[in-house]
Design a protein around this motif. Structure first.
Motif, PDB file in Angstrom:
ATOM      1  N   VAL A  46     -35.544 -10.043 119.621  1.00 43.06           N
ATOM      2  CA  VAL A  46     -36.974  -9.753 119.410  1.00 43.06           C
ATOM      3  C   VAL A  46     -37.138  -8.379 118.751  1.00 43.06           C
ATOM      4  N   THR A  47     -36.675  -8.293 117.531  1.00 44.64           N
ATOM      5  CA  THR A  47     -36.634  -7.006 116.832  1.00 44.64           C
ATOM      6  C   THR A  47     -37.820  -6.796 115.885  1.00 44.64           C
ATOM      7  N   LYS A  48     -38.568  -7.868 115.612  1.00 46.19           N
ATOM      8  CA  LYS A  48     -39.674  -7.727 114.644  1.00 46.19           C
ATOM      9  C   LYS A  48     -41.023  -7.655 115.358  1.00 46.19           C
ATOM     10  N   ALA A  49     -42.001  -7.075 114.657  1.00 46.43           N
ATOM     11  CA  ALA A  49     -43.354  -6.997 115.219  1.00 46.43           C
ATOM     12  C   ALA A  49     -43.884  -8.408 115.485  1.00 46.43           C
ATOM     13  N   VAL A  50     -44.666  -8.528 116.543  1.00 46.48           N
ATOM     14  CA  VAL A  50     -45.215  -9.837 116.875  1.00 46.48           C
ATOM     15  C   VAL A  50     -46.649  -9.647 117.373  1.00 46.48           C
ATOM     16  N   GLU A  51     -47.533 -10.610 117.021  1.00 53.43           N
ATOM     17  CA  GLU A  51     -48.906 -10.527 117.517  1.00 53.43           C
ATOM     18  C   GLU A  51     -49.092 -11.588 118.592  1.00 53.43           C
ATOM     19  N   LEU A  52     -49.517 -11.158 119.771  1.00 54.03           N
ATOM     20  CA  LEU A  52     -49.725 -12.080 120.880  1.00 54.03           C
ATOM     21  C   LEU A  52     -51.084 -11.806 121.505  1.00 54.03           C
ATOM     22  N   GLU A  53     -51.851 -12.834 121.727  1.00 56.74           N
ATOM     23  CA  GLU A  53     -53.172 -12.717 122.352  1.00 56.74           C
ATOM     24  C   GLU A  53     -54.011 -11.625 121.671  1.00 56.74           C
ATOM     25  N   GLY A  54     -53.907 -11.559 120.337  1.00 56.28           N
ATOM     26  CA  GLY A  54     -54.730 -10.626 119.562  1.00 56.28           C
ATOM     27  C   GLY A  54     -54.219  -9.192 119.565  1.00 56.28           C
ATOM     28  N   VAL A  55     -53.052  -8.948 120.153  1.00 60.28           N
ATOM     29  CA  VAL A  55     -52.504  -7.580 120.201  1.00 60.28           C
ATOM     30  C   VAL A  55     -51.218  -7.544 119.383  1.00 60.28           C
TER      31      VAL A  55
END
Ligand code: SF4
Ligand code: SF4
Length: 292
Positions: A46-55
């Protein structure tokens, strides 16, 4: 919120707005549904940016690093390891036992959320200039702490582990009478024909352990009068680290249950909530952020 608030509370607020639980859920899902032998393998991906629940989480791996020990407990589900701490018996709000896997998930989330909220508390409490948690009810500091009105309590209790008692140079009440009661016993412990909380601040040895009793108007002796800061901050008792926004995923009940090996273990009830103490000024100030 004022621009000045923006600055002094920035660190705590940004943590509040970026909760770790969505990332935890993602790791749990990837681990359980993917070909991963360990949680560490998932964290390595999990090295890249991720958007979860609008964050937007810019660096998920870095954010999850401090929770790795808790996340590793998910490996119990795949039979890769044994649970490091004894899991309590967990029931739902109808008092029915919760399945082992769900119990494990709730336990891990309670631990992670507690750790996260403890850190947020330290970041938001300091800039408030409030010392309500370090004083008895109706102390001279109440107004400065932003508390308006009169507290109904007769005293505040700071429960202490045995190793924390020596932090305080105060009179100790350690008698057969104190050790046969708890702070909540009714009638209360009497000293010189008056309830214990009508006396000077002191350390009490109760049936269930030690505590510092702060009667009305008193101030913890470790609170500096000059700086209004804790003088033993890095060594302060565990209870002084507890947040005013706290994890209520599980609630400890007074019950115990018998494990298959005959050992009695505590019973917790699944609540799945986060609660906040309204007297705390940062809770009042950031109620919208806490509620989202
Ligand atoms: S030990 Fe420190 S943090 Fe705890 S009540 Fe006293 S002054 Fe406050
Ligand atoms: S009431 Fe809140 S701001 Fe005040 S000392 Fe306690 S945690 Fe800090």
């Amino acid at each position: 919120m004022h621009a000045e608030d923006d600055k002094i509370f920035q660190q705590g607020l940004s943590r509040l707005k970026k909760p770790v639980l969505p990332l935890v859920n993602m790791v749990q899902f990837l681990y359980l549904t993917g070909p991963f032998a360990t949680v560490g393998e998932v964290l390595g991906r999990v090295t890249k940016a991720v958007e979860l629940e609008g964050v937007l989480y810019e660096d998920p791996r870095q954010m999850l690093a401090e929770y790795a020990a808790f996340l590793n407990e998910f490996e119990v589900i795949k039979g890769k390891k044994k649970l490091s701490a004894a899991l309590p018996f967990i029931v739902n709000e109808k008092d029915e036992p919760v399945a082992k896997r769900q119990a494990l998930e709730l336990w891990i989330k309670q631990e992670i959320l507690s750790r996260e909220l403890e850190a947020i508390n330290s970041m938001l409490c300091g800039p408030c200039g409030c010392v309500l948690c370090c004083t008895g009810p109706n102390s001279a500091f109440d107004a400065a702490s932003g508390f308006r009105g009169r507290m109904k309590q007769e005293f505040f209790e700071i429960p202490l582990a045995d190793s924390e008692v020596d932090l305080f140079t105060l009179a100790r009440i350690d008698t057969e009478a104190s050790r046969s009661r708890t702070v909540l016993s009714d009638p209360p412990l009497q000293l010189e024909k008056a309830p214990f909380y009508k006396h000077e601040m002191a350390l009490y040895h109760w049936k269930n352990g030690w505590s510092l009793i702060l009667p009305e108007g008193s101030v913890c002796p470790q609170l500096s009068k000059d700086t209004q800061r804790c003088m033993v901050y890095t060594k302060r008792p565990g209870v002084c680290r507890k947040p005013q926004i706290f994890a209520y995923v599980l609630e400890k009940t007074p019950d115990t249950a018998k494990r298959s090996d005959g050992k009695l273990i505590p019973v917790y009830m699944a609540r799945n909530k986060v609660l906040a103490v309204w007297d705390c000024p940062y809770v009042r100030k950031f109620q919208d952020e806490i509620g989202t």
